[in-house]
Write a protein that holds these residues in place. Structure first.
Motif, PDB file in Angstrom:
ATOM      1  N   TRP A 159      -3.987  95.930  20.800  1.00 38.87           N
ATOM      2  CA  TRP A 159      -2.777  96.705  21.052  1.00 38.87           C
ATOM      3  C   TRP A 159      -2.556  96.895  22.548  1.00 38.87           C
ATOM      4  CZ3 TRP A 159       1.553  97.943  18.874  1.00 38.87           C
ATOM      5  CH2 TRP A 159       2.299  99.034  19.331  1.00 38.87           C
ATOM      6  N   ALA A 160      -3.643  97.130  23.297  1.00 38.48           N
ATOM      7  CA  ALA A 160      -3.523  97.278  24.744  1.00 38.48           C
ATOM      8  C   ALA A 160      -3.086  95.964  25.390  1.00 38.48           C
ATOM      9  CB  ALA A 160      -4.861  97.750  25.330  1.00 38.48           C
ATOM     10  N   GLU A 161      -3.646  94.853  24.946  1.00 40.15           N
ATOM     11  CA  GLU A 161      -3.245  93.551  25.484  1.00 40.15           C
ATOM     12  C   GLU A 161      -1.786  93.250  25.154  1.00 40.15           C
ATOM     13  OE1 GLU A 161      -5.944  90.717  23.916  1.00 40.15           O
ATOM     14  OE2 GLU A 161      -7.642  91.341  25.191  1.00 40.15           O
ATOM     15  N   PHE A 162      -1.361  93.636  23.944  1.00 36.21           N
ATOM     16  CA  PHE A 162       0.044  93.432  23.563  1.00 36.21           C
ATOM     17  C   PHE A 162       0.977  94.253  24.439  1.00 36.21           C
ATOM     18  CE2 PHE A 162       3.732  94.636  20.937  1.00 36.21           C
ATOM     19  CZ  PHE A 162       4.250  93.378  20.669  1.00 36.21           C
ATOM     20  N   GLY A 163       0.539  95.492  24.786  1.00 28.08           N
ATOM     21  CA  GLY A 163       1.364  96.326  25.655  1.00 28.08           C
ATOM     22  C   GLY A 163       1.474  95.766  27.057  1.00 28.08           C
ATOM     23  N   VAL A 164       0.411  95.143  27.549  1.00 31.02           N
ATOM     24  CA  VAL A 164       0.458  94.537  28.884  1.00 31.02           C
ATOM     25  C   VAL A 164       1.341  93.300  28.883  1.00 31.02           C
ATOM     26  CG1 VAL A 164      -0.926  93.405  30.661  1.00 31.02           C
ATOM     27  CG2 VAL A 164      -1.794  95.458  29.521  1.00 31.02           C
ATOM     28  N   ALA A 165       1.246  92.489  27.821  1.00 33.30           N
ATOM     29  CA  ALA A 165       2.019  91.251  27.762  1.00 33.30           C
ATOM     30  C   ALA A 165       3.488  91.508  27.450  1.00 33.30           C
ATOM     31  CB  ALA A 165       1.413  90.310  26.711  1.00 33.30           C
ATOM     32  N   ARG A 166       3.773  92.422  26.525  1.00 30.64           N
ATOM     33  CA  ARG A 166       5.156  92.693  26.102  1.00 30.64           C
ATOM     34  C   ARG A 166       5.374  94.209  26.025  1.00 30.64           C
ATOM     35  NH1 ARG A 166       6.053  88.329  21.160  1.00 30.64           N
ATOM     36  NH2 ARG A 166       5.617  86.425  22.388  1.00 30.64           N
ATOM     37  N   PRO A 167       5.539  94.869  27.139  1.00 30.78           N
ATOM     38  CA  PRO A 167       5.696  96.337  27.116  1.00 30.78           C
ATOM     39  C   PRO A 167       6.978  96.791  26.426  1.00 30.78           C
ATOM     40  CG  PRO A 167       6.093  95.438  29.315  1.00 30.78           C
ATOM     41  CD  PRO A 167       5.538  94.321  28.498  1.00 30.78           C
ATOM     42  N   ALA A 168       8.071  96.058  26.608  1.00 34.60           N
ATOM     43  CA  ALA A 168       9.334  96.465  25.981  1.00 34.60           C
ATOM     44  C   ALA A 168       9.247  96.357  24.464  1.00 34.60           C
ATOM     45  CB  ALA A 168      10.482  95.596  26.519  1.00 34.60           C
TER      46      ALA A 168
END
Length: 262
Positions: free
Chosen positions: A207-216
């Motif tokens: 989830w943290a990696e997903f937030g870094v890659a696609r924050p919007a």
């Protein structure tokens, strides 16, 4: 609520019969599941002693039956598969049901009513029962009688979820809380603490990696999840209002007064 105690009865009777070794962690886990189902089933109760005793007897006999089936399937001496085991205990069930039917069913049911239901319907019902017995015995043979009873709890949770999604059936917050406890207890029983901790850590990392890659995109997902939660909390969980009286006469009288006054 009494029926929900079947997993505990199965577990305790398996200890008494020597089929399983006592394990207090399993007992606490199964008890949490039972408490969750009882909370979901909580409502207005009219206690009747005879019904209570019948149900307790039914729970005890059901627990003993499931453990005997497990002992039969796990025995190295008999080496039974689901079909062979049905060959032994299905005729006993048929005789017992037949004797009860002679006194309670046969005097009240005529062939006209049987034909009204349809012979093909009876045949399909029998085939479904046969398939159910095969699957139950197969499940007990591959796992245990306790897992079999816990699958019944999972079935209830899935029925409630399907009813909410398909027909929009409202449930109370207390029921949702109780089934959440039951579902969480079953997940814990299946995976255990260490596995759940590992899954939670891995999910948090992804989830943290997903937030870094696609924050919007992550913000949109969080917003949609929040809206769905609010909808379920204030919409799906709210009981439908049903008036306890017929308002038609009062509405008609009010309409007449309005029309007369105008």
């Amino acid at each position: 609520m009494l029926k929900a105690t079947t997993p505990v009865a199965v577990l305790l009777s398996s200890w008494v019969m020597g089929i399983a070794a006592p394990n207090m962690k399993v007992l606490m886990n199964v008890s949490a599941i039972v408490v969750g189902v009882m909370i979901a089933s909580f409502g207005e109760i009219k206690f009747v002693w005879i019904g209570f005793l019948y149900q307790i007897g039914g729970v005890m006999f059901e627990a003993i039956r499931l453990n005997l089936v497990q002992a039969l399937l796990s025995s190295a001496e008999y080496k039974m598969d689901p079909l062979v085991s049905l060959y032994y205990f299905a005729p006993v069930c048929a005789v017992m049901n037949g004797l009860v039917a002679l006194f309670w069913e046969v005097p009240k049911v005529s062939m006209a009513e049987v034909y009204n239901v349809g012979l093909f319907t009876f045949f399909l019902n029998g085939m479904c029962a046969f398939g159910l017995n095969i699957s139950v015995v197969f499940l007990i043979g591959k796992t245990s009688s306790l897992v079999m009873t816990l699958c019944g709890v999972l079935k209830d949770v899935l029925l409630v979820g399907a009813s909410m999604l398909i027909w929009g059936t409202p449930i109370s917050g207390l029921q949702a809380f109780g089934y959440s406890i039951a579902l969480g207890g079953m997940v814990y029983y299946k995976l255990g603490y260490d596995a759940l901790k590992g899954y939670a850590s891995e999910a948090g990392r992804q989830w943290a990696e997903f937030g870094v890659a696609r924050p919007a995109t992550r913000k949109i997902v969080v917003g949609v999840a929040a809206v769905l939660f609010v909808f379920l909390l204030f919409g799906g969980l709210a009981p439908a209002y049903v008036p306890d009286y017929d308002p038609t006469p009062y509405l008609s009288e009010a309409a007449n007064k309005i029309s007369g006054g105008s």
